[in-house]
Design an enzyme around this catalytic site. Sequence first.
Site, PDB file in Angstrom:
ATOM      1  CD  GLU A  57      -2.916  -0.537  -0.260  1.00  0.00           C
ATOM      2  OE1 GLU A  57      -3.139   0.642  -0.571  1.00  0.00           O
ATOM      3  OE2 GLU A  57      -3.241  -1.505  -0.970  1.00  0.00           O
ATOM      4  CB  SER A 143      17.747  -6.762 -10.308  1.00  0.00           C
ATOM      5  OG  SER A 143      16.829  -6.156  -9.445  1.00  0.00           O
ATOM      6  CG  HIS A 273       6.567  -9.974 -11.053  1.00  0.00           C
ATOM      7  ND1 HIS A 273       7.328 -11.060 -10.689  1.00  0.00           N
ATOM      8  CD2 HIS A 273       7.445  -8.981 -11.360  1.00  0.00           C
ATOM      9  CE1 HIS A 273       8.611 -10.734 -10.776  1.00  0.00           C
ATOM     10  NE2 HIS A 273       8.704  -9.492 -11.179  1.00  0.00           N
ATOM     11  CB  SER A 274       6.864  -6.253  -8.739  1.00  0.00           C
ATOM     12  OG  SER A 274       6.678  -5.576  -9.976  1.00  0.00           O
TER      13      SER A 274
END
Length: 383
Positions: A57, A143, A273-274
């Site tokens: 959030e 990453s 996913h993100s």
Amino acid sequence: MKFLNENSYDPIPIYRVIDNNGEVIDRREEPNIENEMLLNMYKTMVQLNHMDKILYESQRQGRISFYMTNYGEEGIAVGSAAALAPRDLVFAQYREMGVLLYRGMTVTELINQCYGNHEDPGKGRQMPVHFGSQQRNIVTISSPLATQMPQAVGAAYALKRVPDNDRCVICYFGDGAASEGDAHAAFNFAATLDCPVILLCRNNGYAISTPTREQYRGDGIAARGPSLGIATVRVDGTDTLAVYNAVQRARKYALGNNKPVLIEAMSYRVGHHSTSDESSVYRPVEEIEKWTKDESPIQKLRLYLEQKGLWNTDTDKEFAKEARNIVLKTMQEAEKKKRPHWKEMLEDVYYDMPPHIQKQMQQMEKHLKKYGEHYPLDQHQSD
Ligand SMILES: Cc1ncc(C[n+]2csc(CCOP(=O)(O)OP(=O)(O)O)c2C)c(N)n1
Ligand SMILES: [Mg+2]
């Protein structure tokens, strides 16, 4: 002459300890975990869940730049972390925050990293959720997919060469990462160099929008293990106790024989996913509902604890409140902390700063003296 294909063999079964109601399927497989530790495992999963809800959030509100949730995979992180020794070296992908929490990273440390404030050990130079902790034997997350896999195998090889070694390596990776060339190289090096490494695949059904049916043919990731000479097991990743047993036995096997183990933990990526993804575009909501309702690892472990008389609705409510409040309070504090000094962006790359970076530092200093008013320097630490 006969061609062999995936139908030539029975599919690799899924090892489970408890069913969806938290009932033990076969008493002989119930792990002997002390009550306090069981509660700690459950509480870590709940804490993780509240961090996910609030940090997700907070990205939506523009407070942090990025976030990745762990919904549906809490049992993989916590079940595996609980079965390891704190000295074992962890190479993670990015959806394993539960491992860090179980290893003792505080909510404050994790949130400072997501905010990239001056208390973040990475000094704001990494994206959120790219954690690392030397003190807790957790290598900083990279990453680019599968980076950690050959690294983990190399680290396991190095540990094997230490006299009386009592540390193994665990390497977490996704079903999507398993398609990278580096994954195949890592598997084969682990096998041929006899490395004490646990290769734990979180098979959550998706690599962003690519479902596993498009990701590979054959019997999943587990089927690759035996073909390369790697001891392999497939487990129910939503069954925390099954993950615990698998990793505990894998650790014993890896250290006892100096050999790798492949674990494929079957689960489902319940969240997007993100924060850069919207999964309703590529998958039906009914699929998500099913995994949330019947297959929640948190719910399964809670039902198991309730049957053992260790937990009830009241303790659950009380702990949920506590877990939520600590995240909210920590977030407010993290937000007030200054960002790192601008000089930090040029430091720590080299042990001794080379002349060309020193030059850039001086140029920047001069530039900021002249034009500093155009930069939000008050939000950063100063000399
Ligand atoms: C080499 C490389 N290619 C592509 C990406 C973009 N990318 C980031 S995460 C991801 C999906 C990975 O899926 P999986 O390994 O199954 O992990 P999950 O997100 O499901 O936990 C992709 C394609 C990347 N980070 N690195
Ligand atoms: Mg995946």
